[in-house]
Scaffold this active site. Structure first.
Site, short mmCIF file in Angstrom:
data_model
loop_
_atom_site.label_atom_id
_atom_site.label_comp_id
_atom_site.label_asym_id
_atom_site.label_seq_id
_atom_site.Cartn_x
_atom_site.Cartn_y
_atom_site.Cartn_z
CE1 TYR A 42 -3.10 2.93 0.61
CE2 TYR A 42 -1.96 3.03 2.55
CZ TYR A 42 -2.77 3.72 1.68
OH TYR A 42 -3.39 5.01 1.86
CG ASP A 79 -1.43 -4.08 5.43
OD1 ASP A 79 -2.63 -4.64 5.52
OD2 ASP A 79 -1.37 -3.09 5.45
CE LYS A 81 -8.88 0.64 2.37
NZ LYS A 81 -8.38 2.00 3.34
C1 LIG Z 1 -3.49 -2.63 2.60
C2 LIG Z 1 -3.46 -1.44 3.38
N1 LIG Z 1 -2.92 -1.26 4.56
C3 LIG Z 1 -3.06 0.13 4.97
C4 LIG Z 1 -3.62 1.00 4.65
C5 LIG Z 1 -4.00 2.38 5.55
O1 LIG Z 1 -5.26 2.42 6.25
P1 LIG Z 1 -6.02 3.67 6.56
O2 LIG Z 1 -6.51 4.24 5.26
O3 LIG Z 1 -7.10 3.13 7.38
O4 LIG Z 1 -5.03 4.57 7.21
C6 LIG Z 1 -4.68 0.93 3.40
C7 LIG Z 1 -5.22 1.79 3.06
O5 LIG Z 1 -5.95 1.90 1.86
C8 LIG Z 1 -4.48 -0.30 2.93
O6 LIG Z 1 -5.14 -0.66 1.69
#
Ligand SMILES: Cc1ncc(COP(=O)(O)O)c(C=O)c1O
Length: 363
Positions: free
Chosen positions: A103, A174, A199
């Site tokens: 990400y 993650d 998500k």
């Molecule tokens: C795989 C992944 N990790 C972390 C995040 C970051 O999370 P947040 O938007 O809740 O800060 C995202 C956000 O799109 C994501 O897709």
């Protein structure tokens, strides 16, 4: 999906854990579900004292997600707040190995820490297990995202964990795309699992929230202390909504995954689609438009049902061309559109998408 194995420390299978974990005891006049406790402070003399150190609504959410992941959970204001808190574990000049297609918010944090001389970062192709294992040699922390966002690459988590632990490095996974229902990294000996609970876990595109889980009590204490000290704590209402969303995660995911698998089958035959990327599980699909960026942009403006929006994991189907973000790496194709498949009727989803794709071929 095969939610048949008991999750973590609970005697129940994951679907039952999702519904029951973190609920108040079955006693007369107790509410069935944890109520929203809006409190910035508590009567002195207890274990919590102040709203930054704990909240019963957070505890209920943390219990439920922790039981699903098989560890102790901490909720955060956002996924990126959890990511930042974990990366703060790395000592001065420590090496972090991470997927080049993770990400982009997580990769940007690494780049920022590196630019400020805090850490060293090495980005790797997570599908090249040999290269990842080699990179672990000198690592302080190995960051995995599997499947990756948006390339949908899958890492060999057990192989990387073994190599990282041999080198004395922590492994963080993650698990946002897979959710604990499809993948339990702590059971594969990863040290920390992290989520954008924004998500699939919350699941209704109305909340920002993050979470991590670990089986290591010492790590838990360090991370909790840091979360509380930094004030990266979650909003109570957001946590309550996310817990409400978590109660139906298994049902939503089962439907969204079935829809995704059917769409993958149909998309593979469409002439406008050059490539379909799908790891075989989950509800995220990436397609690469044969005619590139312009066709991808046109597609995202031609549908009625599919919504052009970033983020993912909601009940509603959304999509976007990822390279519209300047921060997305050049190794992601310009014409890649990431689809977050929702729980609508799959034939309606397909009709809407197919009509727009047909237009691209004819136009
Ligand atoms: C795989 C992944 N990790 C972390 C995040 C970051 O999370 P947040 O938007 O809740 O800060 C995202 C956000 O799109 C994501 O897709």
């Amino acid at each position: 999906m095969s939610p048949t194995e008991p999750a973590g420390r609970s005697p129940y299978r994951p679907a039952t854990v999702a519904v029951t974990s973190g609920r108040p005891p079955h006693e007369p006049d107790n509410p069935l579900n944890e109520p929203l406790t809006m409190a910035s402070t508590y009567v002195a003399g207890g274990d919590v004292e102040y709203g930054r150190y704990g909240n019963p609504t957070w505890s209920a959410f943390e219990q439920a997600l922790g039981d699903l992941e098989g560890g102790r959970c901490l909720a955060f204001s956002t996924g990126l707040a959890a990511v930042a808190t974990i990366l703060d574990l790395v000592g001065q000049d420590g090496l972090v190995v991470a997927p080049r297609h993770a990400y982009n918010g997580s990769v940007m944090q690494l780049a920022d820490l590196e630019a400020r001389g805090r850490i060293r970062a090495q980005l790797v192709d997570v599908t090249d297990t040999e290269a990842v294992v080699k990179a672990c040699d000198d690592a302080a922390l190995v960051w995995l995202e599997s499947p990756t966002n948006p390339a949908l690459e899958v890492a060999d988590i057990p192989a990387v964990v073994a190599a990282a632990h041999d080198a004395g490095a922590y492994v963080v996974v993650d698990n946002t795309f897979a959710t604990p229902l499809l993948q339990q990294p702590l059971a594969m000996d990863a040290d920390i699992v992290v989520h954008s609970a924004t998500k699939f876990i919350a699941g209704h595109s109305d909340v920002l929230l993050g979470a991590l889980a670990t089986r290591d009590d010492q790590l838990y204490d360090v991370l909790k202390k840091r979360r509380d000290m930094l004030g990266a704590t979650p909003g109570t209402f957001e946590t309550w909504l996310a817990l409400r969303g978590l109660r139906t995660l298994h049902v939503r995911l089962e439907r969204a995954q079935a829809n995704a698998q059917e769409l993958v089958r149909r998309l593979g035959h469409h002439p406008a689609v050059g490539e379909v990327r799908y790891p075989g599980f989950g509800a995220i699909v990436s397609i690469v438009l044969a005619q590139g960026a312009l066709a991808a942009d046109l597609l995202t403006h031609k549908t009625q049902l599919w919504v052009h929006a970033t983020s993912l994991g909601g009940v509603e189907s959304t999509f976007e061309r990822r390279r519209r973000w300047k921060t997305e790496p050049a190794t992601i194709p310009e014409g890649l559109v990431r689809l977050s498949v929702g729980i609508e009727d799959v034939d309606d989803l397909w009709s809407d998408l197919a009509l727009a794709l047909d237009d691209l071929v004819e136009g």
